[in-house]
Design a protein around this motif. Structure first.
Motif, PDB file in Angstrom:
ATOM      1  N   GLN A  93       0.825  -1.216   0.000  1.00 34.65           N
ATOM      2  CA  GLN A  93       0.000   0.000   0.000  1.00 34.65           C
ATOM      3  C   GLN A  93       0.859   1.265   0.000  1.00 34.65           C
ATOM      4  N   ILE A  94       1.789   1.310  -0.946  1.00 29.83           N
ATOM      5  CA  ILE A  94       2.697   2.448  -1.072  1.00 29.83           C
ATOM      6  C   ILE A  94       2.240   3.341  -2.219  1.00 29.83           C
ATOM      7  N   SER A  95       2.020   4.607  -1.909  1.00 30.47           N
ATOM      8  CA  SER A  95       1.741   5.598  -2.943  1.00 30.47           C
ATOM      9  C   SER A  95       3.034   6.364  -3.214  1.00 30.47           C
ATOM     10  N   ILE A  96       3.201   6.801  -4.452  1.00 33.07           N
ATOM     11  CA  ILE A  96       4.447   7.455  -4.868  1.00 33.07           C
ATOM     12  C   ILE A  96       4.153   8.840  -5.412  1.00 33.07           C
ATOM     13  N   GLY A  97       4.967   9.798  -4.968  1.00 32.86           N
ATOM     14  CA  GLY A  97       5.005  11.135  -5.547  1.00 32.86           C
ATOM     15  C   GLY A  97       6.411  11.378  -6.061  1.00 32.86           C
ATOM     16  N   VAL A  98       6.523  12.139  -7.133  1.00 33.76           N
ATOM     17  CA  VAL A  98       7.815  12.366  -7.771  1.00 33.76           C
ATOM     18  C   VAL A  98       8.119  13.858  -7.839  1.00 33.76           C
ATOM     19  N   ALA A  99       9.366  14.198  -7.519  1.00 33.96           N
ATOM     20  CA  ALA A  99       9.887  15.552  -7.736  1.00 33.96           C
ATOM     21  C   ALA A  99      11.115  15.391  -8.621  1.00 33.96           C
ATOM     22  N   GLU A 100      11.063  15.989  -9.786  1.00 34.63           N
ATOM     23  CA  GLU A 100      12.203  15.833 -10.682  1.00 34.63           C
ATOM     24  C   GLU A 100      12.603  17.156 -11.299  1.00 34.63           C
ATOM     25  N   GLY A 130       3.338  14.126  -9.842  1.00 36.16           N
ATOM     26  CA  GLY A 130       4.659  14.674  -9.632  1.00 36.16           C
ATOM     27  C   GLY A 130       4.736  16.145  -9.960  1.00 36.16           C
ATOM     28  N   ILE A 131       5.913  16.672  -9.716  1.00 32.94           N
ATOM     29  CA  ILE A 131       6.202  18.065 -10.006  1.00 32.94           C
ATOM     30  C   ILE A 131       7.585  18.131 -10.645  1.00 32.94           C
ATOM     31  N   THR A 132       7.684  18.922 -11.687  1.00 31.69           N
ATOM     32  CA  THR A 132       8.968  19.160 -12.328  1.00 31.69           C
ATOM     33  C   THR A 132       9.378  20.585 -11.985  1.00 31.69           C
ATOM     34  N   THR A 133      10.446  20.699 -11.209  1.00 33.87           N
ATOM     35  CA  THR A 133      10.973  22.009 -10.830  1.00 33.87           C
ATOM     36  C   THR A 133      12.338  22.137 -11.479  1.00 33.87           C
ATOM     37  N   TYR A 134      12.376  22.863 -12.580  1.00 35.14           N
ATOM     38  CA  TYR A 134      13.567  22.878 -13.420  1.00 35.14           C
ATOM     39  C   TYR A 134      14.569  23.956 -13.018  1.00 35.14           C
ATOM     40  N   ASN A 135      14.172  24.890 -12.144  1.00 35.06           N
ATOM     41  CA  ASN A 135      15.127  25.916 -11.730  1.00 35.06           C
ATOM     42  C   ASN A 135      15.019  26.170 -10.233  1.00 35.06           C
ATOM     43  N   ILE A 136      15.970  26.910  -9.716  1.00 31.88           N
ATOM     44  CA  ILE A 136      16.046  27.141  -8.274  1.00 31.88           C
ATOM     45  C   ILE A 136      14.801  27.833  -7.736  1.00 31.88           C
ATOM     46  N   GLY A 137      14.253  28.781  -8.476  1.00 39.03           N
ATOM     47  CA  GLY A 137      13.074  29.499  -8.009  1.00 39.03           C
ATOM     48  C   GLY A 137      11.914  28.573  -7.727  1.00 39.03           C
ATOM     49  N   GLN A 138      11.701  27.606  -8.597  1.00 39.23           N
ATOM     50  CA  GLN A 138      10.596  26.663  -8.420  1.00 39.23           C
ATOM     51  C   GLN A 138      10.873  25.665  -7.304  1.00 39.23           C
ATOM     52  N   ALA A 141      12.963  11.578  -5.834  1.00 42.89           N
ATOM     53  CA  ALA A 141      13.461  12.834  -6.400  1.00 42.89           C
ATOM     54  C   ALA A 141      14.738  12.585  -7.184  1.00 42.89           C
ATOM     55  N   VAL A 142      14.914  13.402  -8.226  1.00 43.92           N
ATOM     56  CA  VAL A 142      16.142  13.339  -9.024  1.00 43.92           C
ATOM     57  C   VAL A 142      16.478  14.738  -9.526  1.00 43.92           C
TER      58      VAL A 142
END
Length: 162
Positions: free
Chosen positions: A19-26, A50-58, A99-100
């Protein structure tokens, strides 16, 4: 890259059975990890998004990364990956955060020649696994695919220890 249906099925079975749910930050993989996890059998029961945060501000705004820490390493560090993994659990109400963050192409002006990334796995609000990734690929798209393959492999390695 060839993440087989068997690999995704195995990942799905581990998550469903526990019963593991996964969230991704990449960052470096720019959504490719999210896309790949969405291909798992019964992904709707496992993958919260998930969320894609491509720069420091995000990363600062959405994932709570400390600006000074992020600036000091161009957001490519074990610490950055760990913050991202922990915060995506909260953001997406997930038991596990993946996260990656890293480099998909050289940045000669910053003396970044060897491509590398960091990944982290958070589980039940604790960092349980981190790993530095390296690649021999040259094109950014192939680098991203290789990192995703390595992250999936590291996830399976972690699951076999549960």
């Amino acid at each position: 890259m060839n993440i087989t249906e068997i690999t995704l099925k195995e990942l799905s079975e581990y998550c469903l059975g526990r019963q593991i749910s996964i969230g991704v930050a990449e960052s470096v993989t720019a959504g490719y990890l999210q896309f790949t996890l969405s291909q798992m059998p019964q992904a709707l029961s496992i993958f919260n998004g998930g969320i894609t945060t491509y720069n420091i501000g995000q990363k600062v705004k959405h994932l709570g990364l400390d600006f000074i820490q992020g600036l000091s390493c161009n957001c490519v560090s074990k610490t950055t990956a760990e913050v991202m993994a922990l915060q995506v659990c909260n953001l997406l109400n997930s038991k596990m955060g993946i996260a990656v963050t890293g480099y998909a192409s050289p940045v000669p002006e910053q003396n970044i020649i060897e491509l590398h990334a960091y990944m982290a796995i958070a589980f039940n609000h604790k960092i349980v696994h981190t790993h530095q990734l390296f690649t021999k690929e040259n094109s950014p798209a192939e680098v991203q695919k290789d990192y995703v393959k390595q992250v999936i492999t590291e996830m399976l390695v972690y699951f076999t220890k549960l």
